[in-house]
Write a protein that holds these residues in place. Sequence first.
Motif, PDB file in Angstrom:
ATOM      1  N   ASN A 185    -158.318  24.352 -83.944  1.00 54.50           N
ATOM      2  CA  ASN A 185    -158.599  25.637 -83.319  1.00 54.50           C
ATOM      3  C   ASN A 185    -157.749  26.783 -83.893  1.00 54.50           C
ATOM      4  O   ASN A 185    -157.449  27.748 -83.202  1.00 54.50           O
ATOM      5  CB  ASN A 185    -158.395  25.550 -81.798  1.00 54.50           C
ATOM      6  N   ILE A 186    -157.341  26.688 -85.155  1.00 52.74           N
ATOM      7  CA  ILE A 186    -156.559  27.749 -85.786  1.00 52.74           C
ATOM      8  C   ILE A 186    -157.498  28.757 -86.458  1.00 52.74           C
ATOM      9  O   ILE A 186    -158.410  28.377 -87.194  1.00 52.74           O
ATOM     10  CB  ILE A 186    -155.584  27.171 -86.833  1.00 52.74           C
ATOM     11  N   LYS A 187    -157.262  30.032 -86.187  1.00 51.96           N
ATOM     12  CA  LYS A 187    -158.047  31.091 -86.809  1.00 51.96           C
ATOM     13  C   LYS A 187    -157.206  32.037 -87.661  1.00 51.96           C
ATOM     14  O   LYS A 187    -157.753  32.831 -88.426  1.00 51.96           O
ATOM     15  CB  LYS A 187    -158.785  31.896 -85.729  1.00 51.96           C
ATOM     16  N   ALA A 188    -155.871  31.966 -87.505  1.00 54.38           N
ATOM     17  CA  ALA A 188    -154.992  32.875 -88.254  1.00 54.38           C
ATOM     18  C   ALA A 188    -153.664  32.195 -88.542  1.00 54.38           C
ATOM     19  O   ALA A 188    -153.171  31.408 -87.737  1.00 54.38           O
ATOM     20  CB  ALA A 188    -154.769  34.169 -87.475  1.00 54.38           C
ATOM     21  N   VAL A 189    -153.102  32.523 -89.692  1.00 59.45           N
ATOM     22  CA  VAL A 189    -151.795  32.019 -90.101  1.00 59.45           C
ATOM     23  C   VAL A 189    -150.880  33.211 -90.343  1.00 59.45           C
ATOM     24  O   VAL A 189    -151.219  34.112 -91.117  1.00 59.45           O
ATOM     25  CB  VAL A 189    -151.882  31.159 -91.383  1.00 59.45           C
ATOM     26  N   LYS A 193    -160.105  30.305 -95.319  1.00 60.37           N
ATOM     27  CA  LYS A 193    -160.353  29.625 -94.047  1.00 60.37           C
ATOM     28  C   LYS A 193    -159.870  30.401 -92.825  1.00 60.37           C
ATOM     29  O   LYS A 193    -160.397  30.215 -91.724  1.00 60.37           O
ATOM     30  CB  LYS A 193    -159.656  28.259 -94.063  1.00 60.37           C
ATOM     31  N   TYR A 194    -158.856  31.244 -93.020  1.00 57.85           N
ATOM     32  CA  TYR A 194    -158.203  31.895 -91.881  1.00 57.85           C
ATOM     33  C   TYR A 194    -157.888  33.360 -92.198  1.00 57.85           C
ATOM     34  O   TYR A 194    -157.820  33.762 -93.355  1.00 57.85           O
ATOM     35  CB  TYR A 194    -156.868  31.211 -91.550  1.00 57.85           C
ATOM     36  N   LYS A 195    -157.635  34.123 -91.145  1.00 55.17           N
ATOM     37  CA  LYS A 195    -156.924  35.382 -91.330  1.00 55.17           C
ATOM     38  C   LYS A 195    -155.485  35.042 -91.701  1.00 55.17           C
ATOM     39  O   LYS A 195    -154.922  34.070 -91.192  1.00 55.17           O
ATOM     40  CB  LYS A 195    -156.937  36.218 -90.049  1.00 55.17           C
ATOM     41  N   VAL A 196    -154.890  35.848 -92.566  1.00 49.38           N
ATOM     42  CA  VAL A 196    -153.516  35.590 -93.006  1.00 49.38           C
ATOM     43  C   VAL A 196    -152.699  36.864 -92.818  1.00 49.38           C
ATOM     44  O   VAL A 196    -153.082  37.947 -93.273  1.00 49.38           O
ATOM     45  CB  VAL A 196    -153.463  35.142 -94.478  1.00 49.38           C
ATOM     46  N   GLY A 197    -151.560  36.726 -92.120  1.00 49.12           N
ATOM     47  CA  GLY A 197    -150.715  37.880 -91.862  1.00 49.12           C
ATOM     48  C   GLY A 197    -149.265  37.643 -92.213  1.00 49.12           C
ATOM     49  O   GLY A 197    -148.846  36.508 -92.482  1.00 49.12           O
ATOM     50  N   LEU A 198    -148.510  38.717 -92.225  1.00 51.14           N
ATOM     51  CA  LEU A 198    -147.073  38.684 -92.493  1.00 51.14           C
ATOM     52  C   LEU A 198    -146.347  39.280 -91.299  1.00 51.14           C
ATOM     53  O   LEU A 198    -146.692  40.371 -90.841  1.00 51.14           O
ATOM     54  CB  LEU A 198    -146.751  39.492 -93.750  1.00 51.14           C
TER      55      LEU A 198
END
Length: 219
Positions: A3-7, A110-115
């Motif tokens: 259930n991961i949508k963002a890292v 696969k995911y949104k990626v943020g910092l």
Amino acid sequence: MDNIKAVLFDFDDTLGNRNGYAYYMYDNFIRTYLSDIYDNKLLKEAMLQDMMTWDQRGDSDKSYPYHKIRDKYHVELPDIDFLQYFKDNINKYSYLCDDALNVINYLKTKYKVGLLTNGDKISQRAKVSHAIDLDIFDVVVISGEQGYHKPAKAIYDIAIAKLNVKPDEIVMVGDNFANDVYGAINAGMKAIWIWPDDGRPMNYDVARIYKLDELLELL
């Protein structure tokens, strides 16, 4: 992890090779202010290794290595604002850890990626930008620009709002347990601790990796 949508990534010692760029910044400091001993490779290396120890992976007072090098080696140093020197120079040497760009590019499929990174509002953005194009991230949150610092829940809430997904659909990846693991879990996220010291005990049930590319086995 399900259930991961963002890292969300930390920067220093997670995506960025802080050990490397701190070392080269301190080397530049010795070259600039102790030029008479710079060619003494043995002494210079002794000083550098001490400064890296006193640096404490960035968690110490930024002026601490400056005062310690002066007191231990009895060298003459100019009376400078070392914190300002640090802010003005650390960004010039920043670079990514091995495989960081490949990992980010893969996860973006696969995911949104943020910092989400702690740091001064000017120097931290400059440091990250020197190592990587910020446009690669869907979200960039720098503590000095927000007025809150990890592990405060408020800065995690800002990142959650920007990502526009539920907290439990986000995983935070970072090297600092208090800032990145405790902070994320306290905000309702999942967390992955990246820590290369495989000899250090840990008695909390959280996913742990030792190299960044191991992240791909979990996500």
